[in-house]
Design an enzyme around this catalytic site. Sequence first.
Site, PDB file in Angstrom:
ATOM      1  CB  SER A 124      -0.849  -0.009   1.272  1.00  0.00           C
ATOM      2  OG  SER A 124      -1.434   1.256   1.484  1.00  0.00           O
ATOM      3  CE1 TYR A 148      -4.008  -2.585   5.297  1.00  0.00           C
ATOM      4  CE2 TYR A 148      -3.526  -0.234   5.246  1.00  0.00           C
ATOM      5  CZ  TYR A 148      -3.762  -1.420   4.585  1.00  0.00           C
ATOM      6  OH  TYR A 148      -3.738  -1.433   3.220  1.00  0.00           O
ATOM      7  CE  LYS A 152      -1.589  -4.492   3.152  1.00  0.00           C
ATOM      8  NZ  LYS A 152      -1.838  -5.807   2.555  1.00  0.00           N
TER       9      LYS A 152
END
Length: 328
Positions: A124, A148, A152
């Site tokens: 991302s 989150y 990544k």
Amino acid sequence: MKILVTGGLGFIGSHTCVELINRKHRIVVADNLSNSNIETLEKINEITGVIPDFHQIDVTEESKLEELFNKYDFDGVIHFAGYKAVGESVEKPLDYYYNNLVSTIKLSEMCLKYNVDKFVFSSSATVYGDNKSPLKEDMKLLPTTNPYGETKAISERILKDTAFANTDFAVSLLRYFNPVGAHESGLIGEDPKGVPNNLMPYVSKVAKGELDKLYVFGNDYDTVDGTGVRDYIHVVDLAEGHAAALENLNSGVNIYNLGTGKGTSVLEIINTFIKVNEVEVPYEIVERRPGDIAVSYADTKKAEKELNWKAKRNIEDMVRDSWRFELN
Ligand code: UD1
């Protein structure tokens, strides 16, 4: 190629399955259905005429993965499966670290054990943190504001280190900007459970009357109209980017931005949605959302040059296709 697609019934996964089938790849889907729907399998069949082999498994479970790798002789893995709600990741960090990291580790172990040498990973643009746009693949990554985002960044690192230590293992790390839109058939699209967190699904629900109004998070950013600017990319362009990444993956660690290179503000999204779809979208300006940055858009040159891939669809296409899916 024979490809394992984890999270293949999710928003980006399902569109990528369609694209891979259209390009004559054979795919096997592994999905635990935690944030997706089994009916998507039939929708993929309606669009392509092919039902992929499907396994309802959790890719953190080693024994289930082992059965899969034993059964099929995969050429590569595209790993989409993962938790993706930013707010929830702050409330349940251990769930996020466990699920998103263990899945990446277990899949990598299986690839090494069974000589599967192509791994494409859903990363991302969030890994850039508050770097200044246009964001380039070789920039130093900055801390993200939530677990989150860290999953990544850490998954990228795990895959990079694994590829350095095992020269036959090639990885492609795809940094998505803001995926929106839906397949033009209106059969598959983004269908978040509960109240959406992201802008486009929220706008769709407001236009449909399921939510009263949109809250615009801040209009005092240093941007064209004060609202946040993002690089929205049509999910079908993104799916094509995955196929290009897979087909061009030969060795080493390859990092690509998947974006359009153009920034669009929240108000521009709302106004385009209203104009193209001839609907109303009531909204109210409220406080900034904690953790948001002002501007994020991609430098897209590397993907263009090395993958011969470029996003083709514009904001009008994105809002029209999102709305068509919502009405279906
Ligand atoms: C968010 C995540 C990002 C993740 C991406 C997945 C945060 C801080 N970041 O990106 O890590 O990879 O989703 O798609 O959550 N907006 C509103 N009202 C809303 C919703 C959003 O004004 O109800 C604004 C936001 O302030 C932002 C823009 O719309 O300026 C886009 O927001 P969103 O769709 O949530 O995406 P990101 O925040 O860019």
